[in-house]
Motif scaffolding. Sequence first.
Motif, PDB file in Angstrom:
ATOM      1  N   ALA A  17     -24.316 -24.677 -79.675  1.00 51.79           N
ATOM      2  CA  ALA A  17     -23.124 -24.440 -78.957  1.00 51.79           C
ATOM      3  C   ALA A  17     -23.338 -22.864 -78.393  1.00 51.79           C
ATOM      4  CB  ALA A  17     -21.867 -24.498 -79.795  1.00 51.79           C
ATOM      5  N   ARG A  18     -23.581 -22.698 -77.121  1.00 52.27           N
ATOM      6  CA  ARG A  18     -23.474 -21.329 -76.512  1.00 52.27           C
ATOM      7  C   ARG A  18     -22.265 -21.200 -75.863  1.00 52.27           C
ATOM      8  NH1 ARG A  18     -28.072 -18.256 -72.940  1.00 52.27           N
ATOM      9  NH2 ARG A  18     -28.548 -17.975 -74.809  1.00 52.27           N
ATOM     10  N   THR A  19     -21.636 -19.934 -76.463  1.00 54.99           N
ATOM     11  CA  THR A  19     -20.346 -19.636 -75.746  1.00 54.99           C
ATOM     12  C   THR A  19     -20.858 -18.354 -74.761  1.00 54.99           C
ATOM     13  OG1 THR A  19     -19.194 -20.331 -77.712  1.00 54.99           O
ATOM     14  CG2 THR A  19     -18.061 -18.732 -76.306  1.00 54.99           C
ATOM     15  N   ARG A  20     -20.296 -18.291 -73.748  1.00 54.41           N
ATOM     16  CA  ARG A  20     -20.528 -17.107 -72.768  1.00 54.41           C
ATOM     17  C   ARG A  20     -19.349 -16.682 -72.062  1.00 54.41           C
ATOM     18  NH1 ARG A  20     -25.014 -15.415 -70.167  1.00 54.41           N
ATOM     19  NH2 ARG A  20     -26.358 -17.149 -70.685  1.00 54.41           N
ATOM     20  N   LEU A  21     -19.479 -15.459 -71.956  1.00 56.63           N
ATOM     21  CA  LEU A  21     -18.356 -14.595 -71.360  1.00 56.63           C
ATOM     22  C   LEU A  21     -19.065 -13.676 -70.495  1.00 56.63           C
ATOM     23  CD1 LEU A  21     -15.278 -14.337 -70.610  1.00 56.63           C
ATOM     24  CD2 LEU A  21     -14.995 -12.744 -72.682  1.00 56.63           C
ATOM     25  N   GLY A  22     -19.175 -13.846 -69.197  1.00 60.81           N
ATOM     26  CA  GLY A  22     -19.841 -13.177 -68.244  1.00 60.81           C
ATOM     27  C   GLY A  22     -21.417 -13.017 -68.889  1.00 60.81           C
ATOM     28  N   PRO A  23     -21.918 -11.576 -69.095  1.00 60.11           N
ATOM     29  CA  PRO A  23     -23.145 -11.478 -69.393  1.00 60.11           C
ATOM     30  C   PRO A  23     -23.185 -11.545 -70.943  1.00 60.11           C
ATOM     31  CG  PRO A  23     -22.027  -9.372 -68.983  1.00 60.11           C
ATOM     32  CD  PRO A  23     -21.088 -10.273 -68.819  1.00 60.11           C
ATOM     33  N   LEU A  24     -22.217 -11.656 -71.722  1.00 61.34           N
ATOM     34  CA  LEU A  24     -22.257 -11.876 -73.072  1.00 61.34           C
ATOM     35  C   LEU A  24     -22.367 -13.447 -73.831  1.00 61.34           C
ATOM     36  CD1 LEU A  24     -19.557  -9.286 -74.065  1.00 61.34           C
ATOM     37  CD2 LEU A  24     -21.792  -8.848 -74.205  1.00 61.34           C
ATOM     38  N   ALA A  25     -23.249 -13.449 -74.484  1.00 55.02           N
ATOM     39  CA  ALA A  25     -23.349 -14.714 -74.958  1.00 55.02           C
ATOM     40  C   ALA A  25     -23.745 -15.027 -76.325  1.00 55.02           C
ATOM     41  CB  ALA A  25     -24.725 -15.831 -74.201  1.00 55.02           C
ATOM     42  N   LEU A  26     -23.008 -15.808 -77.039  1.00 55.75           N
ATOM     43  CA  LEU A  26     -23.309 -15.982 -78.590  1.00 55.75           C
ATOM     44  C   LEU A  26     -23.645 -17.557 -78.624  1.00 55.75           C
ATOM     45  CD1 LEU A  26     -23.084 -14.837 -81.273  1.00 55.75           C
ATOM     46  CD2 LEU A  26     -20.552 -15.766 -81.393  1.00 55.75           C
ATOM     47  N   ASP A  27     -24.952 -17.581 -79.346  1.00 54.04           N
ATOM     48  CA  ASP A  27     -25.755 -19.020 -79.568  1.00 54.04           C
ATOM     49  C   ASP A  27     -24.981 -19.232 -81.232  1.00 54.04           C
ATOM     50  OD1 ASP A  27     -26.713 -19.435 -77.138  1.00 54.04           O
ATOM     51  OD2 ASP A  27     -28.715 -18.818 -78.002  1.00 54.04           O
ATOM     52  N   ASP A  28     -24.768 -20.569 -81.249  1.00 52.14           N
ATOM     53  CA  ASP A  28     -24.485 -21.244 -82.589  1.00 52.14           C
ATOM     54  C   ASP A  28     -25.331 -22.495 -82.900  1.00 52.14           C
ATOM     55  OD1 ASP A  28     -23.244 -21.971 -85.069  1.00 52.14           O
ATOM     56  OD2 ASP A  28     -21.378 -22.456 -84.166  1.00 52.14           O
ATOM     57  N   PRO A  29     -26.601 -22.230 -83.077  1.00 55.24           N
ATOM     58  CA  PRO A  29     -27.398 -23.437 -83.528  1.00 55.24           C
ATOM     59  C   PRO A  29     -27.012 -24.155 -84.805  1.00 55.24           C
ATOM     60  CG  PRO A  29     -28.659 -21.364 -83.890  1.00 55.24           C
ATOM     61  CD  PRO A  29     -27.432 -20.869 -83.481  1.00 55.24           C
ATOM     62  N   ARG A  43     -22.458 -33.631 -92.371  1.00 50.68           N
ATOM     63  CA  ARG A  43     -22.692 -32.091 -92.620  1.00 50.68           C
ATOM     64  C   ARG A  43     -23.624 -31.318 -91.734  1.00 50.68           C
ATOM     65  NH1 ARG A  43     -21.422 -28.885 -97.131  1.00 50.68           N
ATOM     66  NH2 ARG A  43     -22.799 -27.120 -96.979  1.00 50.68           N
ATOM     67  N   LEU A  44     -23.005 -30.309 -91.163  1.00 52.03           N
ATOM     68  CA  LEU A  44     -23.772 -29.322 -90.171  1.00 52.03           C
ATOM     69  C   LEU A  44     -24.066 -28.183 -90.775  1.00 52.03           C
ATOM     70  CD1 LEU A  44     -21.567 -30.251 -87.206  1.00 52.03           C
ATOM     71  CD2 LEU A  44     -23.621 -31.310 -87.630  1.00 52.03           C
ATOM     72  N   GLU A  45     -25.225 -27.474 -90.713  1.00 56.42           N
ATOM     73  CA  GLU A  45     -25.447 -26.170 -91.399  1.00 56.42           C
ATOM     74  C   GLU A  45     -25.860 -25.398 -90.154  1.00 56.42           C
ATOM     75  OE1 GLU A  45     -25.743 -25.466 -94.503  1.00 56.42           O
ATOM     76  OE2 GLU A  45     -25.621 -27.145 -95.282  1.00 56.42           O
ATOM     77  N   LYS A  46     -25.179 -24.346 -90.131  1.00 59.23           N
ATOM     78  CA  LYS A  46     -25.177 -23.372 -88.939  1.00 59.23           C
ATOM     79  C   LYS A  46     -26.455 -22.429 -89.220  1.00 59.23           C
ATOM     80  CE  LYS A  46     -20.328 -23.447 -87.950  1.00 59.23           C
ATOM     81  NZ  LYS A  46     -20.564 -23.542 -86.515  1.00 59.23           N
ATOM     82  N   ARG A  47     -27.233 -22.471 -88.376  1.00 56.29           N
ATOM     83  CA  ARG A  47     -28.691 -21.677 -88.518  1.00 56.29           C
ATOM     84  C   ARG A  47     -28.889 -20.462 -87.621  1.00 56.29           C
ATOM     85  NH1 ARG A  47     -30.341 -24.751 -92.779  1.00 56.29           N
ATOM     86  NH2 ARG A  47     -30.645 -27.035 -92.412  1.00 56.29           N
ATOM     87  N   GLY A  48     -27.799 -19.946 -87.255  1.00 57.01           N
ATOM     88  CA  GLY A  48     -27.977 -18.978 -86.259  1.00 57.01           C
ATOM     89  C   GLY A  48     -28.161 -17.381 -86.839  1.00 57.01           C
ATOM     90  N   ARG A  49     -28.512 -16.630 -85.954  1.00 53.48           N
ATOM     91  CA  ARG A  49     -28.713 -15.109 -86.667  1.00 53.48           C
ATOM     92  C   ARG A  49     -27.164 -14.600 -86.728  1.00 53.48           C
ATOM     93  NH1 ARG A  49     -33.130 -13.240 -82.398  1.00 53.48           N
ATOM     94  NH2 ARG A  49     -31.296 -13.679 -81.029  1.00 53.48           N
ATOM     95  N   ALA A  50     -26.279 -14.828 -85.773  1.00 54.77           N
ATOM     96  CA  ALA A  50     -24.907 -14.186 -85.876  1.00 54.77           C
ATOM     97  C   ALA A  50     -24.003 -15.268 -86.666  1.00 54.77           C
ATOM     98  CB  ALA A  50     -24.710 -13.894 -84.441  1.00 54.77           C
ATOM     99  N   ILE A  51     -23.873 -16.363 -86.571  1.00 61.28           N
ATOM    100  CA  ILE A  51     -22.993 -17.261 -87.173  1.00 61.28           C
ATOM    101  C   ILE A  51     -23.789 -18.044 -88.130  1.00 61.28           C
ATOM    102  CG2 ILE A  51     -21.414 -19.417 -86.849  1.00 61.28           C
ATOM    103  CD1 ILE A  51     -21.237 -18.298 -83.905  1.00 61.28           C
ATOM    104  N   THR A  52     -23.308 -18.230 -89.549  1.00 60.68           N
ATOM    105  CA  THR A  52     -23.672 -18.850 -90.482  1.00 60.68           C
ATOM    106  C   THR A  52     -22.844 -19.796 -91.192  1.00 60.68           C
ATOM    107  OG1 THR A  52     -23.443 -16.926 -91.954  1.00 60.68           O
ATOM    108  CG2 THR A  52     -25.402 -17.357 -90.807  1.00 60.68           C
TER     109      THR A  52
END
Length: 144
Positions: free
Chosen positions: A52-64, A82-91
């Motif tokens: 899931a990629r959330t983008r606001l202008g040039p800012l983007a946050l990935d939630d794999p 069950r989903l495991e969040k595998r991101g660097r920013a979101i766990t």
Amino acid sequence: MAPFLIERRSRLPVDEAWRRLTHWERHAVSVPLTRITVTTPPPSGTGTRFTARTRLGPLALDDPMEVVRWQPPTGHGPGRCRLEKRGRAITGWAEIEVYGHGAGSRARWTEELRIRGVPRVFDPLTAWAGRLVFGRALRRLLDG
């Protein structure tokens, strides 16, 4: 972690509610500024990965995320995923459960969310935002 729980009833039969809630790309329709890309071939099941990629202008946050449990509903029991969040920013993790309820169904979304770099003192705010965003998504997926 910021835990939260959302439950919704639906007139949909269990199988249809399950299908809608596990059609990952459809989640983006209900989550503002977000696009979802499934990176594994269909059908969905254990091992399915998507971002899931959330983008606001040039800012983007990935939630794999990765599906680590896949138990579709049967005539004898509920569906569970069950989903495991595998991101660097979101766990964290999320669980989706779909039960029969009268002539329709009941869905339960349980999640523990952690955003790296956000102090734990903000966990209640994170959980509130999660309930708001995912509650809206759950309602739209089941009603739409």
